[in-house]
Design a protein around this motif. Structure first.
Motif, PDB file in Angstrom:
ATOM      1  N   ILE A 190       0.724  -1.170   0.001  1.00 44.58           N
ATOM      2  CA  ILE A 190      -0.050  -0.121  -0.103  1.00 44.58           C
ATOM      3  C   ILE A 190       0.799   1.183   0.028  1.00 44.58           C
ATOM      4  O   ILE A 190       0.572   2.215  -0.739  1.00 44.58           O
ATOM      5  N   GLY A 191       1.836   1.141   0.751  1.00 46.31           N
ATOM      6  CA  GLY A 191       3.032   2.189   0.725  1.00 46.31           C
ATOM      7  C   GLY A 191       2.686   3.442   1.579  1.00 46.31           C
ATOM      8  O   GLY A 191       3.180   4.698   1.411  1.00 46.31           O
ATOM      9  N   LYS A 192       1.755   3.176   2.623  1.00 42.83           N
ATOM     10  CA  LYS A 192       1.390   4.385   3.457  1.00 42.83           C
ATOM     11  C   LYS A 192       1.467   3.851   5.024  1.00 42.83           C
ATOM     12  O   LYS A 192       0.387   2.837   5.010  1.00 42.83           O
ATOM     13  N   ILE A 193       2.055   4.373   5.609  1.00 41.82           N
ATOM     14  CA  ILE A 193       2.024   3.628   7.131  1.00 41.82           C
ATOM     15  C   ILE A 193       0.539   4.311   7.828  1.00 41.82           C
ATOM     16  O   ILE A 193       0.367   5.180   7.916  1.00 41.82           O
ATOM     17  N   LYS A 194      -0.332   3.253   8.208  1.00 43.26           N
ATOM     18  CA  LYS A 194      -1.452   3.652   8.948  1.00 43.26           C
ATOM     19  C   LYS A 194      -1.588   2.286   9.758  1.00 43.26           C
ATOM     20  O   LYS A 194      -1.243   1.183   9.351  1.00 43.26           O
ATOM     21  N   ASP A 246      -3.894  -0.414  10.716  1.00 43.67           N
ATOM     22  CA  ASP A 246      -5.512  -0.774  10.341  1.00 43.67           C
ATOM     23  C   ASP A 246      -4.991  -2.277  10.482  1.00 43.67           C
ATOM     24  O   ASP A 246      -4.347  -2.898   9.459  1.00 43.67           O
ATOM     25  N   MET A 247      -5.369  -3.238  11.408  1.00 42.65           N
ATOM     26  CA  MET A 247      -4.861  -4.491  11.817  1.00 42.65           C
ATOM     27  C   MET A 247      -5.548  -5.469  10.644  1.00 42.65           C
ATOM     28  O   MET A 247      -5.203  -6.436  10.414  1.00 42.65           O
ATOM     29  N   TRP A 248      -6.728  -5.029  10.051  1.00 41.85           N
ATOM     30  CA  TRP A 248      -7.544  -5.954   8.968  1.00 41.85           C
ATOM     31  C   TRP A 248      -6.515  -5.558   7.746  1.00 41.85           C
ATOM     32  O   TRP A 248      -6.281  -6.461   6.931  1.00 41.85           O
ATOM     33  N   GLY A 249      -6.439  -4.274   7.259  1.00 41.26           N
ATOM     34  CA  GLY A 249      -6.070  -3.995   5.967  1.00 41.26           C
ATOM     35  C   GLY A 249      -4.583  -3.956   5.940  1.00 41.26           C
ATOM     36  O   GLY A 249      -3.835  -4.282   4.899  1.00 41.26           O
ATOM     37  N   GLN A 250      -3.942  -3.563   6.943  1.00 41.45           N
ATOM     38  CA  GLN A 250      -2.414  -3.630   7.095  1.00 41.45           C
ATOM     39  C   GLN A 250      -1.840  -4.168   8.134  1.00 41.45           C
ATOM     40  O   GLN A 250      -1.339  -3.524   9.026  1.00 41.45           O
ATOM     41  N   PRO A 251      -1.960  -5.533   8.207  1.00 48.36           N
ATOM     42  CA  PRO A 251      -1.549  -6.105   9.566  1.00 48.36           C
ATOM     43  C   PRO A 251      -0.016  -6.184  10.033  1.00 48.36           C
ATOM     44  O   PRO A 251       0.295  -6.201  11.113  1.00 48.36           O
ATOM     45  N   GLY A 252       0.735  -6.279   8.887  1.00 46.38           N
ATOM     46  CA  GLY A 252       2.163  -6.221   9.094  1.00 46.38           C
ATOM     47  C   GLY A 252       2.585  -4.989   9.630  1.00 46.38           C
ATOM     48  O   GLY A 252       3.456  -4.680  10.720  1.00 46.38           O
ATOM     49  N   SER A 264       0.776  -2.531  11.019  1.00 48.21           N
ATOM     50  CA  SER A 264      -0.081  -2.379  12.314  1.00 48.21           C
ATOM     51  C   SER A 264       0.804  -3.075  13.350  1.00 48.21           C
ATOM     52  O   SER A 264       1.129  -2.617  14.718  1.00 48.21           O
ATOM     53  N   ASN A 265       1.155  -4.462  13.080  1.00 51.18           N
ATOM     54  CA  ASN A 265       1.933  -5.140  14.212  1.00 51.18           C
ATOM     55  C   ASN A 265       3.293  -4.422  14.517  1.00 51.18           C
ATOM     56  O   ASN A 265       3.662  -4.343  15.654  1.00 51.18           O
ATOM     57  N   LEU A 266       4.002  -3.678  13.526  1.00 53.83           N
ATOM     58  CA  LEU A 266       5.099  -3.215  13.885  1.00 53.83           C
ATOM     59  C   LEU A 266       4.956  -1.955  14.939  1.00 53.83           C
ATOM     60  O   LEU A 266       5.568  -1.677  15.806  1.00 53.83           O
ATOM     61  N   LEU A 267       4.079  -1.258  14.524  1.00 52.41           N
ATOM     62  CA  LEU A 267       3.520  -0.007  15.198  1.00 52.41           C
ATOM     63  C   LEU A 267       3.187  -0.345  16.885  1.00 52.41           C
ATOM     64  O   LEU A 267       3.569   0.111  17.854  1.00 52.41           O
ATOM     65  N   GLN A 268       2.220  -1.550  16.698  1.00 57.98           N
ATOM     66  CA  GLN A 268       2.133  -2.084  18.229  1.00 57.98           C
ATOM     67  C   GLN A 268       3.372  -2.620  18.906  1.00 57.98           C
ATOM     68  O   GLN A 268       3.496  -2.212  20.324  1.00 57.98           O
ATOM     69  N   ILE A 269       4.167  -3.215  18.363  1.00 63.86           N
ATOM     70  CA  ILE A 269       5.322  -3.656  18.936  1.00 63.86           C
ATOM     71  C   ILE A 269       6.340  -2.525  19.526  1.00 63.86           C
ATOM     72  O   ILE A 269       6.641  -2.444  20.554  1.00 63.86           O
ATOM     73  N   GLU A 270       6.361  -1.532  18.507  1.00 67.29           N
ATOM     74  CA  GLU A 270       7.197  -0.413  18.885  1.00 67.29           C
ATOM     75  C   GLU A 270       6.422   0.583  20.204  1.00 67.29           C
ATOM     76  O   GLU A 270       7.320   0.779  21.079  1.00 67.29           O
ATOM     77  N   ALA A 271       5.271   0.537  20.312  1.00 71.64           N
ATOM     78  CA  ALA A 271       4.647   1.154  21.349  1.00 71.64           C
ATOM     79  C   ALA A 271       5.022   0.356  22.589  1.00 71.64           C
ATOM     80  O   ALA A 271       5.114   0.747  23.744  1.00 71.64           O
ATOM     81  N   LEU A 272       4.547  -1.009  22.550  1.00 70.44           N
ATOM     82  CA  LEU A 272       4.869  -2.088  23.875  1.00 70.44           C
ATOM     83  C   LEU A 272       6.321  -1.869  24.270  1.00 70.44           C
ATOM     84  O   LEU A 272       6.714  -1.913  25.413  1.00 70.44           O
ATOM     85  N   GLN A 290       3.360   8.499   6.680  1.00 63.44           N
ATOM     86  CA  GLN A 290       4.781   8.382   6.264  1.00 63.44           C
ATOM     87  C   GLN A 290       4.826   7.142   5.263  1.00 63.44           C
ATOM     88  O   GLN A 290       4.084   6.252   5.231  1.00 63.44           O
ATOM     89  N   THR A 291       5.615   7.121   4.454  1.00 59.93           N
ATOM     90  CA  THR A 291       5.726   6.107   3.380  1.00 59.93           C
ATOM     91  C   THR A 291       6.830   5.276   3.129  1.00 59.93           C
ATOM     92  O   THR A 291       6.812   4.241   2.545  1.00 59.93           O
ATOM     93  N   ARG A 292       7.834   5.505   4.097  1.00 60.14           N
ATOM     94  CA  ARG A 292       9.216   4.674   4.047  1.00 60.14           C
ATOM     95  C   ARG A 292       9.222   3.441   5.113  1.00 60.14           C
ATOM     96  O   ARG A 292       9.371   3.760   6.092  1.00 60.14           O
TER      97      ARG A 292
END
Ligand code: ATP
Ligand code: MG
Length: 337
Positions: A237-241, A243-249, A251-259, A275-277
């Motif tokens: 998709i190329g945009k960071i968002k 969205d566990m359903w649409g972008q699980p990978g 979203s998982n990284l964001l979740q791990i970072e937070a925890l 962000q796109t990168r």
């Protein structure tokens, strides 16, 4: 004082998912409540032997206790650590409850159905373990048992057995644990944390997954863990968002970072939104995870086996005292004493 009870099986090394989803929340809960509640942390080693053990069970047990300590568990006179198999009352009460439970209700347990599915000869322990679990809880009058959703049916079974027993003997012998809805409220989570498999982010990270790069183990070398994050599956998709359903990978990284950085998820999401990168996000998460593991492993190395055995000796003295007194009440009710 009310009792909170928790345990984690030590059949193998644990993943980052086990740590962030189960161990760390429990340690935080214990540290927060240990002046108003009795906190029982036990290693359910009798539950371990219903399935295969990866490695040496003794070593795994000691390591699990070290994990709690390295995760920051603060000990005081209300916090006790013990091994289930060192408290014989668990097995004794399990038998008594076996004679209270019915085949019908026990056969309905989803975990049993799932675990026995496809097994030509399923051991009786797999069928009986919810009853042992009820004994684990009822021996200590535990009201709060922080657990994942997959165990809720067993809490309901425990409640039913306690109520039936009390009713049958016309006495409040067992404390009935609070309902699963109230357990969830007590844990303070709306929905549980679910860290995803790094290669197949639609699935959750599991220690039994064979692919090494799917999971981060707590004893992974930090540099190796960082590499696994860098090779995590994302999307096109190329945009960071988030969205566990649409972008699980992603979203998982964001979740791990937070925890792992102990930051509110909303803040991490806001920092990266739009962000796109993907590479930049991966690099940041890889750094955070490797830093967390470095600190965790350094803490772990400081805890000697001797220290663990010392704590167990204290904890098991306490647990035997409490559990034997409760067992005696149950034995008396039946006329066994
Ligand atoms: P297995 O593959 O053997 O089922 P597992 O990694 O799923 O292993 P369990 O032993 O089933 O681990 O669960 C131990 C604890 O860890 C439970 O409280 C469970 O809810 C929690 N847990 C397991 N996997 C995750 C995950 N990916 N994210 C968050 N919590 C998890
Ligand atoms: Mg599991």
């Amino acid at each position: 004082m009310k009792t909170i009870l928790t345990g984690i099986r030590s059949n193998s090394a644990l993943t980052l998912g086990n740590y962030l989803g189960a161990l760390l929340p429990m340690v935080r809960l214990a540290n927060k409540h240990s002046d108003e509640y009795q906190i029982n942390i036990f290693v359910p080693d009798l539950h371990s032997i219903i399935s295969d053990v990866d490695g040496d069970l003794q070593k795994n047990i000691i390591r699990t206790i070290k994990y709690y300590l390295a995760a920051g568990l603060k000990l005081n006179e209300n916090v006790h650590i013990y091994r289930q198999s060192h408290i014989p009352a668990h097995s004794e009460l399990c038998w008594i409850l076996d004679c209270v439970a019915t085949m019908g209700e026990t056969s309905r347990m989803i975990q049993y159905k799932e675990k026995s599915k496809g097994q030509e000869s399923c051991n009786v322990g797999i069928f009986n373990y919810p009853i042992l679990m009820a004994a684990d809880i009822l021996l200590y009058d535990a009201e709060y048992i922080p657990l994942g959703e997959d165990q809720f049916q067993h809490i309901e079974l425990t409640r039913n057995l306690a109520m039936r027993f009390n009713h049958r003997f016309g006495a409040e012998i067992f404390t009935v644990p609070v309902s699963t809805a109230e357990q969830v409220k007590f844990m303070g989570v709306s929905d549980g944390i679910r860290i995803r498999d790094l290669l197949n982010p639609e699935k959750k990270m599991s220690k039994s997954t064979v692919a090494e790069n799917s999971k981060i183990m707590l004893d992974d070398e930090p540099a190796k863990a960082a590499k696994k994050i860098m090779s995590a599956t994302t999307d096109s998709i190329g945009k960071i968002k988030f969205d566990m359903w649409g972008q699980p990978g992603i979203s998982n990284l964001l979740q791990i970072e937070a925890l792992v950085t102990d930051a509110p998820l909303q803040d991490v999401i806001a920092t990266w939104a739009g962000q796109t990168r993907y590479g930049d996000l991966k690099k940041k998460v890889a750094e955070s995870v490797s830093e967390m593991l470095t600190i965790f492993q350094a803490e772990l190395a400081k805890i000697s086996d001797e220290r663990v055995y010392e704590l167990l000796e204290d904890g098991e003295e306490y647990a035997n005292r409490v559990a034997n007194a409760k067992l005696l009440e149950a034995q008396r009710a039946f006329g066994l004493r």
